[in-house]
Design a protein around this motif. Structure first.
Motif, PDB file in Angstrom:
ATOM      1  N   VAL A 109       0.902  -1.092   0.115  1.00  0.00           N
ATOM      2  CA  VAL A 109       0.104  -0.028  -0.045  1.00  0.00           C
ATOM      3  C   VAL A 109       0.945   1.322   0.026  1.00  0.00           C
ATOM      4  O   VAL A 109       2.015   1.214   0.539  1.00  0.00           O
ATOM      5  N   GLN A 110       0.365   2.262  -0.448  1.00  0.00           N
ATOM      6  CA  GLN A 110       0.901   3.634  -0.659  1.00  0.00           C
ATOM      7  C   GLN A 110       0.355   4.819   0.274  1.00  0.00           C
ATOM      8  O   GLN A 110      -0.855   4.810  -0.177  1.00  0.00           O
TER       9      GLN A 110
ATOM     10  N   VAL B 146       9.534  -0.301   5.744  1.00  0.00           N
ATOM     11  CA  VAL B 146       8.694   0.672   4.851  1.00  0.00           C
ATOM     12  C   VAL B 146       9.608   1.432   3.965  1.00  0.00           C
ATOM     13  O   VAL B 146      10.768   2.016   4.380  1.00  0.00           O
ATOM     14  N   ARG B 147       9.340   1.480   2.748  1.00  0.00           N
ATOM     15  CA  ARG B 147      10.239   2.273   1.698  1.00  0.00           C
ATOM     16  C   ARG B 147       9.394   3.679   1.630  1.00  0.00           C
ATOM     17  O   ARG B 147       8.303   3.771   1.655  1.00  0.00           O
ATOM     18  N   GLY B 148      10.335   4.579   0.860  1.00  0.00           N
ATOM     19  CA  GLY B 148       9.755   5.701   0.574  1.00  0.00           C
ATOM     20  C   GLY B 148      10.712   7.013   0.844  1.00  0.00           C
ATOM     21  O   GLY B 148      11.854   6.682   0.728  1.00  0.00           O
ATOM     22  N   TRP B 149      10.008   7.960   1.176  1.00  0.00           N
ATOM     23  CA  TRP B 149      11.105   9.345   1.226  1.00  0.00           C
ATOM     24  C   TRP B 149      10.318  10.322   2.176  1.00  0.00           C
ATOM     25  O   TRP B 149       8.956  10.037   2.501  1.00  0.00           O
TER      26      TRP B 149
ATOM     27  N   GLY C 260       6.785  24.943   5.844  1.00  0.00           N
ATOM     28  CA  GLY C 260       7.037  24.506   7.078  1.00  0.00           C
ATOM     29  C   GLY C 260       6.300  23.099   7.478  1.00  0.00           C
ATOM     30  O   GLY C 260       6.416  22.815   8.393  1.00  0.00           O
ATOM     31  N   THR C 261       5.751  22.783   6.554  1.00  0.00           N
ATOM     32  CA  THR C 261       5.322  21.306   6.518  1.00  0.00           C
ATOM     33  C   THR C 261       6.492  20.288   6.327  1.00  0.00           C
ATOM     34  O   THR C 261       7.378  20.778   5.759  1.00  0.00           O
ATOM     35  N   VAL C 262       6.257  18.898   6.548  1.00  0.00           N
ATOM     36  CA  VAL C 262       7.009  17.965   6.163  1.00  0.00           C
ATOM     37  C   VAL C 262       6.081  17.103   5.297  1.00  0.00           C
ATOM     38  O   VAL C 262       4.917  16.598   5.770  1.00  0.00           O
ATOM     39  N   GLU C 263       6.721  16.446   4.238  1.00  0.00           N
ATOM     40  CA  GLU C 263       5.823  15.614   3.078  1.00  0.00           C
ATOM     41  C   GLU C 263       6.575  14.130   3.354  1.00  0.00           C
ATOM     42  O   GLU C 263       7.923  14.069   3.409  1.00  0.00           O
ATOM     43  N   ALA C 264       5.756  13.098   3.162  1.00  0.00           N
ATOM     44  CA  ALA C 264       6.417  11.900   3.220  1.00  0.00           C
ATOM     45  C   ALA C 264       5.562  11.126   2.267  1.00  0.00           C
ATOM     46  O   ALA C 264       4.283  11.043   2.256  1.00  0.00           O
ATOM     47  N   LEU C 265       6.290   9.791   1.455  1.00  0.00           N
ATOM     48  CA  LEU C 265       5.628   8.847   1.037  1.00  0.00           C
ATOM     49  C   LEU C 265       6.049   7.640   1.711  1.00  0.00           C
ATOM     50  O   LEU C 265       7.231   7.567   1.786  1.00  0.00           O
ATOM     51  N   ALA C 266       5.241   6.792   1.907  1.00  0.00           N
ATOM     52  CA  ALA C 266       5.332   5.582   2.449  1.00  0.00           C
ATOM     53  C   ALA C 266       4.818   4.373   1.823  1.00  0.00           C
ATOM     54  O   ALA C 266       3.467   4.546   1.332  1.00  0.00           O
ATOM     55  N   VAL C 267       5.508   3.381   1.496  1.00  0.00           N
ATOM     56  CA  VAL C 267       5.289   2.337   0.703  1.00  0.00           C
ATOM     57  C   VAL C 267       5.468   0.808   1.508  1.00  0.00           C
ATOM     58  O   VAL C 267       6.807   1.045   1.989  1.00  0.00           O
TER      59      VAL C 267
END
Length: 95
Positions: A4-5, A32-35, A42-49
């Motif tokens: 899932v992503q 978990v893979r991603g970045w 000012g936010t933090v963005e992430a991708l979790a796979v």
């Protein structure tokens, strides 16, 4: 089990407190893979796979963050596109 992503946008006092490094450590521990990256707003963005339970555990972690952070909310967004996730979990440059 299929991967899932989740695409996350984390709001609060989440920059300059070790959030990205801590998230990368948590993701690697969960498999978990991603970045993860800071954004200029000012936010933090992430991708979790990964496997659903591991990704959900990372989303739960994101809602707390490291001890120095103050997380106000975590938005789960539509995935950013078909680009494959990296082999591991990367800290990326600010956008």
């Amino acid at each position: 089990m299929s991967a899932v992503q989740k695409h996350l946008l984390i709001h609060g006092a989440v920059q300059g407190v070790g959030y990205r490094w801590s998230m990368a450590q948590a993701a690697e521990a969960l498999g978990v893979r991603g970045w993860v990256r800071n954004r200029r707003d000012g936010t933090v963005e992430a991708l979790a796979v990964g496997d659903a339970p591991a990704v959900e555990a990372l989303v739960q972690w994101a809602q707390r963050g490291p001890p120095q952070a103050r997380v106000d909310r975590v938005d789960v967004l539509a995935p950013p596109g078909p680009a494959p996730a990296p082999a591991g979990f990367e800290q990326r440059a600010t956008v």
